[in-house]
Design an enzyme around this catalytic site. Structure first.
Site, PDB file in Angstrom:
ATOM      1  CB  VAL A  65      -1.087  -0.037   1.320  1.00 53.68           C
ATOM      2  CG1 VAL A  65      -1.987  -0.975   1.025  1.00 53.68           C
ATOM      3  CG2 VAL A  65      -0.226   0.051   2.668  1.00 53.68           C
ATOM      4  CE1 TYR A 155      -1.131  -0.906  19.188  1.00 44.92           C
ATOM      5  CE2 TYR A 155      -2.411   0.962  19.362  1.00 44.92           C
ATOM      6  CZ  TYR A 155      -1.995  -0.088  18.546  1.00 44.92           C
ATOM      7  OH  TYR A 155      -2.591  -0.736  17.570  1.00 44.92           O
ATOM      8  CE  LYS A 162      -4.548  -0.140  14.637  1.00 37.01           C
ATOM      9  NZ  LYS A 162      -4.454  -0.596  13.295  1.00 37.01           N
TER      10      LYS A 162
HETATM   11  P1  NAP Z   1      -0.159  -9.123  11.070  1.00 42.31           P
HETATM   12  O1  NAP Z   1      -0.635 -10.593  10.817  1.00 42.31           O
HETATM   13  O2  NAP Z   1       1.188  -8.868  10.895  1.00 42.31           O
HETATM   14  O3  NAP Z   1      -0.939  -8.520   9.745  1.00 42.31           O
HETATM   15  C1  NAP Z   1      -0.319  -7.221   9.605  1.00 42.31           C
HETATM   16  C2  NAP Z   1      -0.450  -6.938   8.176  1.00 42.31           C
HETATM   17  O4  NAP Z   1      -0.361  -5.729   7.603  1.00 42.31           O
HETATM   18  C3  NAP Z   1       0.517  -7.838   7.462  1.00 42.31           C
HETATM   19  O5  NAP Z   1      -0.270  -8.781   6.366  1.00 42.31           O
HETATM   20  C4  NAP Z   1       1.236  -6.905   6.648  1.00 42.31           C
HETATM   21  O6  NAP Z   1       2.225  -7.547   5.606  1.00 42.31           O
HETATM   22  C5  NAP Z   1       0.676  -5.992   6.429  1.00 42.31           C
HETATM   23  N1  NAP Z   1       1.353  -4.658   5.890  1.00 42.31           N
HETATM   24  C6  NAP Z   1       2.289  -3.726   6.714  1.00 42.31           C
HETATM   25  N2  NAP Z   1       3.023  -3.151   5.806  1.00 42.31           N
HETATM   26  C7  NAP Z   1       2.030  -3.049   4.455  1.00 42.31           C
HETATM   27  C8  NAP Z   1       2.245  -2.422   3.285  1.00 42.31           C
HETATM   28  N3  NAP Z   1       3.115  -1.398   2.875  1.00 42.31           N
HETATM   29  N4  NAP Z   1       1.555  -2.903   2.310  1.00 42.31           N
HETATM   30  C9  NAP Z   1       0.727  -3.778   2.504  1.00 42.31           C
HETATM   31  N5  NAP Z   1       0.518  -4.662   3.527  1.00 42.31           N
HETATM   32  C10 NAP Z   1       1.254  -4.201   4.522  1.00 42.31           C
HETATM   33  O7  NAP Z   1      -0.830  -8.535  12.285  1.00 42.31           O
HETATM   34  P2  NAP Z   1      -2.315  -8.301  12.819  1.00 42.31           P
HETATM   35  O8  NAP Z   1      -2.195  -8.299  14.208  1.00 42.31           O
HETATM   36  O9  NAP Z   1      -3.162  -9.446  12.030  1.00 42.31           O
HETATM   37  O10 NAP Z   1      -2.387  -6.852  12.108  1.00 42.31           O
HETATM   38  C11 NAP Z   1      -3.741  -6.708  11.156  1.00 42.31           C
HETATM   39  C12 NAP Z   1      -4.453  -5.416  11.925  1.00 42.31           C
HETATM   40  O11 NAP Z   1      -5.114  -5.696  13.050  1.00 42.31           O
HETATM   41  C13 NAP Z   1      -3.696  -4.210  12.115  1.00 42.31           C
HETATM   42  O12 NAP Z   1      -4.025  -2.860  11.639  1.00 42.31           O
HETATM   43  C14 NAP Z   1      -3.221  -4.252  13.625  1.00 42.31           C
HETATM   44  O13 NAP Z   1      -2.836  -2.832  14.148  1.00 42.31           O
HETATM   45  C15 NAP Z   1      -4.777  -4.494  13.965  1.00 42.31           C
HETATM   46  N6  NAP Z   1      -4.828  -4.937  15.369  1.00 42.31           N
HETATM   47  C16 NAP Z   1      -4.163  -6.028  15.624  1.00 42.31           C
HETATM   48  C17 NAP Z   1      -4.402  -6.334  17.314  1.00 42.31           C
HETATM   49  C18 NAP Z   1      -3.159  -7.547  17.774  1.00 42.31           C
HETATM   50  O14 NAP Z   1      -3.127  -7.382  19.107  1.00 42.31           O
HETATM   51  N7  NAP Z   1      -2.691  -8.115  17.067  1.00 42.31           N
HETATM   52  C19 NAP Z   1      -5.205  -5.951  17.813  1.00 42.31           C
HETATM   53  C20 NAP Z   1      -6.215  -4.853  17.293  1.00 42.31           C
HETATM   54  C21 NAP Z   1      -6.045  -4.432  16.144  1.00 42.31           C
HETATM   55  P3  NAP Z   1       3.543  -8.361   5.577  1.00 42.31           P
HETATM   56  O15 NAP Z   1       3.594  -9.137   7.013  1.00 42.31           O
HETATM   57  O16 NAP Z   1       3.604  -9.068   4.470  1.00 42.31           O
HETATM   58  O17 NAP Z   1       4.497  -7.060   5.996  1.00 42.31           O
END
Ligand code: NAP
Length: 276
Positions: A65, A155, A162
């Site tokens: 992105v 955080y 966020k």
């Molecule tokens: P995750 O599995 O690491 O997913 C994050 C994703 O973002 C990865 O697929 C990563 O791709 C992608 N990403 C990063 N930079 C990018 C770019 N330039 N272009 C396209 N994709 C990109 O972690 P997750 O926890 O599931 O996170 C997903 C969402 O949930 C995030 O917005 C996070 O802030 C949110 N969230 C997470 C939690 C938690 O505790 N885990 C809680 C609340 C909200 P690559 O891995 O291929 O780099």
């Protein structure tokens, strides 16, 4: 089959622990047809089995992105392979390490810019570029966290991102409502994923949430997935601009629940044996 006949794209699957994977599985189980994206060649190889598992066929596209040309190309691929789509999942966030620990006041400007670009602006850009292929009864979902509303240790920069993301959801919801496009966020409780590993002492957050949430546990990607699927489905046809907590109720707590002694005085008992 709540999602039968629905087609959509999921951005943000890194592996089977990703929240986006939990949402994709919930949509697949309810009959949706999906496309997924990968960041670069390295992730293409890693994600190929997941694309097969989700029955994506050829609907497996590159999209970093931070590269506007890849978002434009994504729209062309969707148009060619899928025609119109009914939902977008934006499950993407990134902040440089110096924004996820240490003194908040020391956050460098370039780290701030990167985090806002990848974690916030990308939602606006993806929705704008994919709008021509969105059906007039479609739903966009992004992922937020409680740290965008209240202070959470370490955080830091992602909390600011966020907060901006949640406001972006509201402005997009108003702007796109007239086009039949709904925009919502799920605010998930902490889950051990790749992205979470970047946050200083994340295991403390997991322990604290499980100890203090009304339901006394942490959430799974499949629980977040089911709630996300609801927001993508027609079950939520009158819901837009919403930030929906899926956190075992943690966000409602003003103070930690405590035990009281025989004189009615609060004792510090963190619900169990963990000393946190
Ligand atoms: P995750 O599995 O690491 O997913 C994050 C994703 O973002 C990865 O697929 C990563 O791709 C992608 N990403 C990063 N930079 C990018 C770019 N330039 N272009 C396209 N994709 C990109 O972690 P997750 O926890 O599931 O996170 C997903 C969402 O949930 C995030 O917005 C996070 O802030 C949110 N969230 C997470 C939690 C938690 O505790 N885990 C809680 C609340 C909200 P690559 O891995 O291929 O780099």
């Amino acid at each position: 089959m709540i999602m039968k006949g629905k087609k959509g794209i999921i951005l943000g699957i890194a592996n089977k622990k990703s929240i986006a994977y939990g949402i994709a599985k919930a949509c697949q189980e309810q009959g949706a047809e999906m496309a997924i994206t990968f960041l670069n060649e390295r992730f293409e190889r890693k994600l190929t089995p997941i694309a097969e598992d989700l029955e994506c066929g050829a609907r497996f596209y590159p999209c970093d992105v931070s590269k506007p040309e890849e978002i434009k190309a994504l729209k062309d691929s969707i148009e060619k392979d899928m025609g119109q789509i009914d939902f977008i999942v934006h499950s993407i966030a990134f902040a440089p390490k110096e924004g996820l620990g240490g003194r908040f006041v020391d956050i460098p400007k370039n780290a701030f810019d990167i985090a806002m670009d990848i974690s916030v602006y990308s939602l606006i850009e993806v929705v704008r570029e994919l709008k021509p292929v969105l059906s007039d009864n479609s739903s966009v979902l992004t992922l937020s966290y409680f740290g965008g509303v209240k202070y959470v240790p370490n955080y830091n920069l992602m909390g600011v991102a966020k907060a901006a993301l949640e406001m972006t959801v509201r402005y997009l919801a108003e702007d796109l409502g007239k086009d039949g496009i709904r925009v919502n966020a799920v605010s998930a409780g902490p889950i051990k994923t790749l992205a979470a590993a970047g946050i200083g002492d994340f295991s403390f957050l997991l322990k604290w949430n499980a100890a203090h949430a009304p339901l006394k546990k942490n959430v799974t990607i499949h629980e977040v997935g089911k709630s996300g699927m609801y927001l993508l489905s027609d079950l939520s046809s009158a819901v837009t601009g919403e930030v929906h907590y899926v956190d075992n109720g943690f966000n409602i707590m003003g103070l930690p629940a405590v035990d009281f002694d025989e004189k009615g005085k609060a004792t510090i008992a963190w619900n169990g044996t963990d000393k946190i």
